[in-house]
Scaffold this motif. Sequence first.
Motif, PDB file in Angstrom:
ATOM      1  N   VAL A 188     -17.297 -60.183 -10.404  1.00  0.00           N
ATOM      2  CA  VAL A 188     -16.733 -58.848 -10.232  1.00  0.00           C
ATOM      3  C   VAL A 188     -15.252 -58.848 -10.601  1.00  0.00           C
ATOM      4  N   LEU A 189     -14.537 -59.904 -10.242  1.00  0.00           N
ATOM      5  CA  LEU A 189     -13.116 -60.000 -10.570  1.00  0.00           C
ATOM      6  C   LEU A 189     -12.907 -60.044 -12.084  1.00  0.00           C
ATOM      7  N   MET A 230     -15.365 -48.120 -14.903  1.00  0.00           N
ATOM      8  CA  MET A 230     -16.277 -48.854 -15.766  1.00  0.00           C
ATOM      9  C   MET A 230     -16.646 -50.245 -15.257  1.00  0.00           C
ATOM     10  N   PRO A 231     -15.772 -50.986 -14.550  1.00  0.00           N
ATOM     11  CA  PRO A 231     -16.210 -52.303 -14.062  1.00  0.00           C
ATOM     12  C   PRO A 231     -17.457 -52.218 -13.186  1.00  0.00           C
ATOM     13  N   ILE A 249     -18.089 -49.875  -3.549  1.00  0.00           N
ATOM     14  CA  ILE A 249     -16.802 -50.072  -4.232  1.00  0.00           C
ATOM     15  C   ILE A 249     -16.577 -48.953  -5.243  1.00  0.00           C
ATOM     16  N   LEU A 250     -17.658 -48.555  -5.931  1.00  0.00           N
ATOM     17  CA  LEU A 250     -17.560 -47.464  -6.892  1.00  0.00           C
ATOM     18  C   LEU A 250     -17.119 -46.164  -6.219  1.00  0.00           C
ATOM     19  N   ALA A 255     -12.804 -42.213  -4.936  1.00  0.00           N
ATOM     20  CA  ALA A 255     -11.944 -41.548  -3.950  1.00  0.00           C
ATOM     21  C   ALA A 255     -10.473 -41.863  -4.205  1.00  0.00           C
ATOM     22  N   VAL A 256     -10.170 -43.139  -4.501  1.00  0.00           N
ATOM     23  CA  VAL A 256      -8.786 -43.527  -4.791  1.00  0.00           C
ATOM     24  C   VAL A 256      -8.296 -42.826  -6.057  1.00  0.00           C
TER      25      VAL A 256
END
Length: 274
Positions: A188-189, A230-231, A249-250, A255-256
């Motif tokens: 993920v990173l 996109m990640p 996380i998406l 929201a951010v």
Amino acid sequence: MNLDKRDIILREIQYWRNNRLLPEQYCDFLTNLYDDKATVKDSNPISLHNLQQGSIKIWLFGFGIISFIFLISLYFSVFPWGLQLATALSVLLVCYGYSGVLKDRQRVMSLMLAGIGSFLTLGFGMWMIALHDLNPEVWKPILIGICGLLWVILGFVLRIGLLQYCGYIFWALLYAGFFGGIRPEASVLELELLWLPLCILTIWLSWLLHHRIKGVSGVYFAVGATIWIMPELDALLLRQGYPQWLSYILLIKIAVGLALLFLFRKKWIAWVAS
């Protein structure tokens, strides 16, 4: 009033009407004010008004276009390879060419022709790959890259932001597919590091170009906003074996992103509006 001046004014009013610069009732009022015969001339030969008049030429033209499209659809698969390519290019040139000719006079018709041409570009390409049993793992990425380049260029020339945006998104898909083949087991990173620099780059280009080149700032900003998530989309939709908590996380990143858009709304709206 001088007849030449009156004709110039009437053409300008018709231009306002066709491009929706003034409400219809205002255009009718101004036309009645300057036109002694109180007739509204429509420069668009395929308008509903002209169709209602029953012009044989317009109806025959429509019949010919529809027949031509059906003939191409029915016999395209039996054409030789060279004739297929020539036919596809001819249709695309007509669509995009008339879109360019009408972009200032008939904006809606120009957008429709550009959309039809873009759809046919992808459709003809996929059709020819299937007809000739070409290796899809090689030719589909090539088609995506060609479509992306064509749409970016034509979107800029024709001032169609959505077409430019679709071109950049196709390149993003090509980018995702390329690195997906190289690093299918990326963490993920790694995915965040793969996409977020592009997000920063496109947002920076949006700021950099908003005073220099008209019509591209909003496109780059929209592309950057898309690349922001996109990640997670890359992991969830284009790769296998990633945990479902990535969907949370998406949602957090959306929201951010919305919070950042709200906090800096006065800045980015100024870029996009320019």
